[in-house]
Scaffold this motif. Structure first.
Motif: not given
Length: 168
Positions: A21, A148, A151-152
């Motif tokens: 990312r 996900e 990570v956000t």
């Protein structure tokens, strides 16, 4: 930066996703262990501080010598380990603490295959763990979500931290 936490907390999977990312390099710190350390752990023998120092030095040196922004997965269970990594890196290191309950992590370790670290060492990992203190350069992230979402959360916490640092 270092993704830190006990074995099974998701350092590798979260580190790889975070690196993708952010467009940075991710290194799995397990690959920096001397062979003797891997041998001990694979036989269910916890590492001592003396076992860990050469490994922690390698983590710090990789961060110091990195030509691009780099994240490394490393348990960094004690404050003294984190201080040593930062000193060796010769620059501020952000520690991203992947926090989760022993039950959650044990269930994840039970499901993974082909890793040298047995579930039996999880108790010793939690016994050694010193969670980062408020005065450390660290972010705490709960790992009870999807990769996900974790990570956000990390990226949001990093942005918030940068904003606070600019205000000071």
């Amino acid at each position: 930066m270092v993704l830190m936490g006990v074995a099974g907390s998701g350092k590798s999977s979260i580190g790889e996703a975070l690196a993708a990312r952010l467009g940075i390099i991710y290194l799995d710190g397990d690959g920096l262990h001397p062979a003797a350390n891997i041998e001990k752990m694979s036989h269910g023998i916890p590492l001592t501080d003396d076992d860990r120092w050469p490994w922690l030095e390698q983590v710090g040196l990789r961060l110091r010598d990195a030509e691009r922004p780099t994240a490394i997965g490393c348990s960094a269970l004690k404050r003294s380990y984190r201080d040593f990594i930062s000193k060796t890196a010769q620059a501020p290191v952000l520690f991203i603490y992947l926090a989760g309950s022993k039950q959650l992590i044990a269930s994840r370790m039970h499901e993974r295959r082909g890793h040298f670290m047995p579930e039996s060492l999880l108790d010793s990992q939690f016994a050694t763990l010193e969670e980062p203190a408020v005065d450390e350069h660290a972010i705490r992230v709960d790992i009870a979500a999807t990769v996900e979402d974790i990570v956000t959360s990390i990226i949001a916490a990093m942005s918030e931290r940068v904003g606070k640092d600019r205000e000071q």
